[in-house]
Design a protein around this motif. Structure first.
Motif, PDB file in Angstrom:
ATOM      1  N   SER A  70      26.856   8.019 -32.795  1.00  0.00           N
ATOM      2  CA  SER A  70      26.430   9.409 -32.603  1.00  0.00           C
ATOM      3  C   SER A  70      26.685   9.862 -31.168  1.00  0.00           C
ATOM      4  CB  SER A  70      24.939   9.560 -32.931  1.00  0.00           C
ATOM      5  OG  SER A  70      24.151   8.713 -32.101  1.00  0.00           O
ATOM      6  N   GLY A  71      27.506   9.119 -30.437  1.00  0.00           N
ATOM      7  CA  GLY A  71      27.791   9.450 -29.040  1.00  0.00           C
ATOM      8  C   GLY A  71      28.573  10.733 -28.864  1.00  0.00           C
ATOM      9  N   PHE A  72      29.102  11.300 -29.955  1.00  0.00           N
ATOM     10  CA  PHE A  72      29.834  12.558 -29.875  1.00  0.00           C
ATOM     11  C   PHE A  72      28.887  13.754 -29.812  1.00  0.00           C
ATOM     12  CE2 PHE A  72      29.536  10.906 -34.195  1.00  0.00           C
ATOM     13  CZ  PHE A  72      28.856  11.924 -34.836  1.00  0.00           C
ATOM     14  N   MET A  73      27.569  13.508 -29.973  1.00  0.00           N
ATOM     15  CA  MET A  73      26.570  14.577 -29.884  1.00  0.00           C
ATOM     16  C   MET A  73      25.954  14.589 -28.490  1.00  0.00           C
ATOM     17  SD  MET A  73      24.357  14.117 -33.373  1.00  0.00           S
ATOM     18  CE  MET A  73      25.124  13.612 -34.931  1.00  0.00           C
ATOM     19  N   PRO A  74      25.550  15.772 -28.000  1.00  0.00           N
ATOM     20  CA  PRO A  74      24.786  15.817 -26.753  1.00  0.00           C
ATOM     21  C   PRO A  74      23.498  14.999 -26.921  1.00  0.00           C
ATOM     22  CG  PRO A  74      25.561  18.003 -27.364  1.00  0.00           C
ATOM     23  CD  PRO A  74      25.834  17.115 -28.535  1.00  0.00           C
ATOM     24  N   ALA A  75      23.050  14.390 -25.858  1.00  0.00           N
ATOM     25  CA  ALA A  75      21.874  13.508 -25.935  1.00  0.00           C
ATOM     26  C   ALA A  75      20.655  14.216 -26.476  1.00  0.00           C
ATOM     27  CB  ALA A  75      21.586  12.938 -24.541  1.00  0.00           C
ATOM     28  N   ASP A  76      20.503  15.494 -26.158  1.00  0.00           N
ATOM     29  CA  ASP A  76      19.301  16.209 -26.619  1.00  0.00           C
ATOM     30  C   ASP A  76      19.397  16.635 -28.089  1.00  0.00           C
ATOM     31  OD1 ASP A  76      21.231  18.142 -26.287  1.00  0.00           O
ATOM     32  OD2 ASP A  76      19.920  19.579 -25.285  1.00  0.00           O
ATOM     33  N   ASN A  83      20.931   6.816 -36.390  1.00  0.00           N
ATOM     34  CA  ASN A  83      20.599   8.187 -36.013  1.00  0.00           C
ATOM     35  C   ASN A  83      21.037   9.162 -37.105  1.00  0.00           C
ATOM     36  OD1 ASN A  83      19.544   7.404 -33.545  1.00  0.00           O
ATOM     37  ND2 ASN A  83      21.505   7.621 -32.480  1.00  0.00           N
ATOM     38  N   HIS A  84      20.428  10.334 -37.103  1.00  0.00           N
ATOM     39  CA  HIS A  84      20.804  11.372 -38.058  1.00  0.00           C
ATOM     40  C   HIS A  84      22.264  11.791 -37.855  1.00  0.00           C
ATOM     41  CE1 HIS A  84      16.311  12.300 -38.336  1.00  0.00           C
ATOM     42  NE2 HIS A  84      16.678  11.953 -39.558  1.00  0.00           N
ATOM     43  N   ALA A  85      22.968  11.985 -38.961  1.00  0.00           N
ATOM     44  CA  ALA A  85      24.362  12.427 -38.967  1.00  0.00           C
ATOM     45  C   ALA A  85      25.296  11.471 -38.234  1.00  0.00           C
ATOM     46  CB  ALA A  85      24.490  13.841 -38.381  1.00  0.00           C
ATOM     47  N   GLN A 104      23.552  18.969 -36.092  1.00  0.00           N
ATOM     48  CA  GLN A 104      24.048  17.590 -36.085  1.00  0.00           C
ATOM     49  C   GLN A 104      25.198  17.426 -37.079  1.00  0.00           C
ATOM     50  OE1 GLN A 104      20.350  15.714 -37.027  1.00  0.00           O
ATOM     51  NE2 GLN A 104      19.816  15.277 -34.903  1.00  0.00           N
ATOM     52  N   ALA A 105      25.059  18.017 -38.251  1.00  0.00           N
ATOM     53  CA  ALA A 105      26.107  17.924 -39.262  1.00  0.00           C
ATOM     54  C   ALA A 105      27.395  18.585 -38.783  1.00  0.00           C
ATOM     55  CB  ALA A 105      25.632  18.566 -40.568  1.00  0.00           C
ATOM     56  N   GLU A 106      27.258  19.670 -38.026  1.00  0.00           N
ATOM     57  CA  GLU A 106      28.431  20.342 -37.477  1.00  0.00           C
ATOM     58  C   GLU A 106      29.145  19.443 -36.473  1.00  0.00           C
ATOM     59  OE1 GLU A 106      27.341  24.092 -35.853  1.00  0.00           O
ATOM     60  OE2 GLU A 106      26.698  24.927 -37.777  1.00  0.00           O
ATOM     61  N   TYR A 107      28.364  18.781 -35.617  1.00  0.00           N
ATOM     62  CA  TYR A 107      28.966  17.850 -34.654  1.00  0.00           C
ATOM     63  C   TYR A 107      29.723  16.744 -35.388  1.00  0.00           C
ATOM     64  CZ  TYR A 107      26.427  19.801 -30.634  1.00  0.00           C
ATOM     65  OH  TYR A 107      25.961  20.625 -29.626  1.00  0.00           O
ATOM     66  N   THR A 108      29.132  16.256 -36.468  1.00  0.00           N
ATOM     67  CA  THR A 108      29.765  15.177 -37.217  1.00  0.00           C
ATOM     68  C   THR A 108      31.038  15.657 -37.901  1.00  0.00           C
ATOM     69  OG1 THR A 108      27.622  14.125 -37.601  1.00  0.00           O
ATOM     70  CG2 THR A 108      29.427  13.458 -39.038  1.00  0.00           C
ATOM     71  N   ARG A 157      33.639  15.888 -35.316  1.00  0.00           N
ATOM     72  CA  ARG A 157      34.074  14.548 -34.910  1.00  0.00           C
ATOM     73  C   ARG A 157      35.044  13.970 -35.938  1.00  0.00           C
ATOM     74  NH1 ARG A 157      35.649  11.001 -31.198  1.00  0.00           N
ATOM     75  NH2 ARG A 157      35.110   8.833 -31.733  1.00  0.00           N
ATOM     76  N   LEU A 158      34.725  14.108 -37.210  1.00  0.00           N
ATOM     77  CA  LEU A 158      35.609  13.598 -38.260  1.00  0.00           C
ATOM     78  C   LEU A 158      36.966  14.304 -38.224  1.00  0.00           C
ATOM     79  CD1 LEU A 158      33.038  13.380 -41.202  1.00  0.00           C
ATOM     80  CD2 LEU A 158      34.074  11.447 -39.991  1.00  0.00           C
TER      81      LEU A 158
END
Length: 282
Positions: free
Chosen positions: A271-277, A248-250, A121-125, A128-129
């Motif tokens: 958190s929409g930049f993360m896959p739903a799962d 949500n987390h991250a 999750q942190a990687e996705y964030t 995204r940033l």
């Protein structure tokens, strides 16, 4: 209407059973954006915005003149120059990041490290940033393990951004919520945590200094309770409402502070930049 632009927005509200036209009229001023309410009734808001919420309103920073011998024209010019010295021109953007999912079975902070999902999750964030293409001025984080680990991962995307940590952003119970929570906590905890988190808010939330020439974007990695409380305080909502917000987390909560002192939210728990799962909240 001379001196005014067109009526930009118009709506119909029902107040006391009477339809009332409302909108906002924008003044044509190249130096300053200004808006006045255009209610056609004597409507009064239930809560008015405190323009000097951060005690940085320029007029409040200028010492009143005590020179009785100077001319009124000179006094006026000196006052105008002083106001200009204390007037912000840049906008501050605070991007508040909740840490990733962590090991909730840990009894001590060192054992409450990120799970494999939390690290992802942190990687996705971080990505995204980076994709936002902004120039970040600082990466600030809580000193708790899960926040530091989240910031560590995000920092990989911004190796040149200065990094700082502070105990003030540690998780805690900011204020007794309304309505009350389902489990009991001693009043002492709210008193101790609340004063620290409020101090963190006052330290972090304020309009830009007059010396700041360009807009800034600051990444702040901390915790859900802290972020929720910050949101309520920044928008001048009742702070006791913090527990009604879920993050949500991250996730990213983006708060903007204008030179005028106006505050707005661009994203709340995004958190929409993360896959739903890969999305989680507890």
């Amino acid at each position: 209407m001379a001196g005014w632009s067109r009526l930009a927005r118009r709506s119909i509200a029902v107040v006391g059973g009477v339809a009332v036209a409302a909108g906002v009229v924008y003044k044509n001023d190249p130096q300053k954006f200004h808006a006045d309410a255009s209610w056609t009734s004597n409507f009064e808001p239930s809560v008015k915005w405190d323009h000097n919420w951060d005690k940085c309103e320029p007029a409040s920073l200028v010492k009143p003149s005590k020179n009785q011998n100077s001319s009124e024209e000179k006094d006026a010019k000196d006052a105008e120059n002083e106001l200009k010295k204390h007037t912000a021109t840049a906008t501050r953007h605070l991007l508040l990041i909740r840490h990733g999912q962590y090991n909730t079975d840990g009894e001590e902070d060192s054992q409450r490290y990120l799970t494999e999902l939390g690290r992802k999750q942190a990687e996705y964030t971080g990505q995204r940033l980076k994709d936002l293409g902004l120039s970040y001025t600082i990466l600030l984080s809580s000193t708790m393990t899960r926040a530091k680990e989240t910031a560590d991962i995000i920092q990989k995307f911004f190796p040149d951004v200065p990094r700082k940590e502070t105990d003030m952003l540690r998780e805690g119970a900011p204020i007794p919520p309304e309505p009350p929570m389902g489990h009991w906590r001693p009043e002492k905890q709210f008193l101790q945590d609340g004063s620290r988190i409020e101090a963190a808010y006052k330290n972090l939330f304020h309009r830009a200094d007059a010396s700041q020439e360009t807009d800034s974007h600051e990444i702040v990695v901390c915790h859900a309770n802290v972020i929720r409380y910050f949101v309520c305080r920044a928008l001048q909502f009742p702070p006791e409402a913090w527990l009604r917000i879920r993050l949500n987390h991250a996730s990213i909560t983006w708060i903007t502070i204008r030179p005028s002192g106006r505050v707005s939210i661009r994203h709340l728990g995004e958190s929409g930049f993360m896959p739903a799962d890969k999305v989680s909240v507890v």
